[in-house]
Design an enzyme around this catalytic site. Structure first.
Site, short mmCIF file in Angstrom:
data_model
loop_
_atom_site.label_atom_id
_atom_site.label_comp_id
_atom_site.label_asym_id
_atom_site.label_seq_id
_atom_site.Cartn_x
_atom_site.Cartn_y
_atom_site.Cartn_z
N CYS A 50 -47.03 41.93 -13.10
CA CYS A 50 -46.45 42.29 -14.26
C CYS A 50 -44.90 42.70 -14.15
O CYS A 50 -44.07 42.36 -15.15
CB CYS A 50 -47.15 43.28 -14.98
SG CYS A 50 -47.33 44.83 -14.19
N HIS A 93 -37.01 43.75 2.46
CA HIS A 93 -37.07 43.90 0.83
C HIS A 93 -38.79 44.00 0.78
O HIS A 93 -39.32 44.73 0.04
CB HIS A 93 -36.52 42.61 0.33
CG HIS A 93 -37.07 42.61 -0.94
ND1 HIS A 93 -36.68 43.65 -2.11
CD2 HIS A 93 -38.05 41.82 -1.80
CE1 HIS A 93 -37.23 43.24 -3.23
NE2 HIS A 93 -38.01 42.15 -3.44
#
Length: 446
Positions: A50, A93
């Protein structure tokens, strides 16, 4: 080959843009196949939640635009919100994501399971090869280390979690406690569900719409009562969670005092999640009453988040360690084709020399000839053992790079070196100007 990440998250895009790029769970497999079909993409995985959608790919080129174009899927609005990471920035990352340091709620644990699932699907669909598979495996290691070795995941960081944490601090064990839920607001329902996970004895639901109370009570494994019965139900309630839409307070001091008198000194924890408030503030002045409203809980949530932020330095150190380890592994991949070719060359020389001396071996039996063949094969293997061992144990990427380049130069293995397929920049080496030319050739890629 280059490791490339393209994506967007809550840091760069509002929800309206994120939902354009997001993949539903049933779409991930198709996305993996589509991305893998892009020319130059060798391996790929997709993480879609989400709060973020990211594609992780091993590509012939560092150019992220083909993957960006696919993620946008004909829409222009997401382009300005996309980010990309290439080569060593990519594992750093992903490791930050897996550790919870990049999450909307700092340190939340759900993302680690999402990373695991993304890696699993990529392997199932044969979209992930050895590099992407290793990348996601090491991301799991990094995420677990961040949670086990630092405090980034400690403490409640939502109103509902904070309310449950406070209840556990007040009562210790919740297994024999009764909960009274007034109203059926989303936050109150989540709070009750969390308490149910800790094994509370009974959850009683009172709501102005009785049918809604029945439905929620059934979902929680509890009991529904008429709304006007709640004052008498408070007598048995150790925890009251109130979240009605009433325009004024519904629990006054006299109602709470009467319930307390019948409880004979047993403490009561009242959680007021309504706005405007359901519980009169003076109720908190009564003995054996613990009253918290939304503002109180939010202050505690903020304190816990501040505590987590202080752990970021420790988490960053773990991310850096794991990134260096991954890049070191990636750099070592390049030694395989070079050393394989060196072994092939040595074995070709061995075979040719055996053939040249074949006439002198005519007096040997087949068993003796086989013994000579095995002996010379073992000699080649032993001669190659030390270079292999040195490359694997090299103290830095630059040291391994210089050694491998020397082997390439001495034995004329440039073709194998050029095809070795892992030209990622090494980390931790001296400045390029201080390195020998051979070391620069390897450590800075093709």
């Amino acid at each position: 080959m280059h490791l490339v990440i393209v994506g967007l998250s809550h840091h760069t895009a509002p929800v309206g843009v994120r939902e354009v790029v997001a993949f539903a769970p049933g779409q991930i497999r198709d996305a993996l196949r589509d991305l893998r079909a892009i020319p130059g993409v060798q391996e790929v995985a997709v993480l879609s939640t989400c709060n973020r959608t990211e594609a992780y790919a091993l590509c012939d080129s560092p150019d992220p635009s083909p993957i960006s174009t696919y993620l946008c899927r004909g829409h222009e609005s997401p382009r300005d919100h996309l980010y990309s990471y290439v080569d060593e920035g990519a594992p750093a990352h992903l490791f930050r994501v897996a550790s919870g340091a990049d999450s909307m709620v700092l340190g939340e644990g759900q993302v680690l399971g999402q990373v695991r699932e993304a890696g699993r699907l990529a392997v199932e669909e044969s979209a992930a090869g050895p590099v992407i598979r290793r990348l996601f495996d090491q991301a799991m290691v990094c995420g677990r280390r961040a949670r086990n070795e630092t405090e980034i995941a400690r403490g409640a960081v939502s109103v509902s979690h904070m309310a449950v944490e406070l209840a556990r601090q007040i009562f210790g064990n919740l297994k024999d406690k009764n909960v009274l839920l007034l109203g059926a607001g989303e936050t109150a329902e989540l709070t009750a569900r969390l308490m149910a996970k800790y094994g509370v004895s009974l959850i009683t639901v009172a709501n102005r719409t009785f049918e809604r109370a029945e439905a929620l009570a059934e979902a929680l494994g509890g009991r529904a009562v008429r709304y006007d019965e709640f004052p008498e139900r408070m007598v048995k309630a150790d925890i009251v969670v109130s979240s009605t839409a009433a325009p004024h307070a519904i629990i006054h001091q006299d109602v709470a005092r009467l319930a307390l008198a019948q409880r004979r000194g047993k403490p009561m924890f009242l959680i007021d999640l309504a706005m405007p408030r359901d519980i009169e503030p003076s109720v908190g002045d009564l003995d054996n009453v613990f009253l918290y409203n939304l503002d109180d809980l939010q202050v505690l949530v903020s304190r816990n988040l501040d505590d987590r932020r202080t752990e970021l330095t420790a988490v960053d150190a773990i991310i850096e360690e794991e990134t260096e380890a991954f890049m070191r592994w990636l750099g070592r991949l390049r030694t395989v084709p070079v050393m394989t070719e060196l072994q092939r060359r040595f074995d070709a020389i061995r075979t040719a020399e055996l053939q040249r001396t074949e006439r002198r071996l005519e007096g040997l039996s087949p068993e003796q000839r086989d013994a000579v063949d095995q002996m010379t094969h073992a000699m080649v293997k032993k001669m190659l053992h030390e270079p292999w061992r040195y490359l694997k144990s090299a103290g830095s990427d630059a040291q391994a790079a210089a050694t491998l380049q020397a082997i390439v130069d001495v034995f004329d293995l440039e073709d194998a070196f050029r095809d070795s397929g892992s030209p990622f920049p090494g980390e931790g080496e001296p400045d390029a100007a201080d390195q020998a030319p051979a070391a620069r050739n390897l450590s800075h890629g093709l």
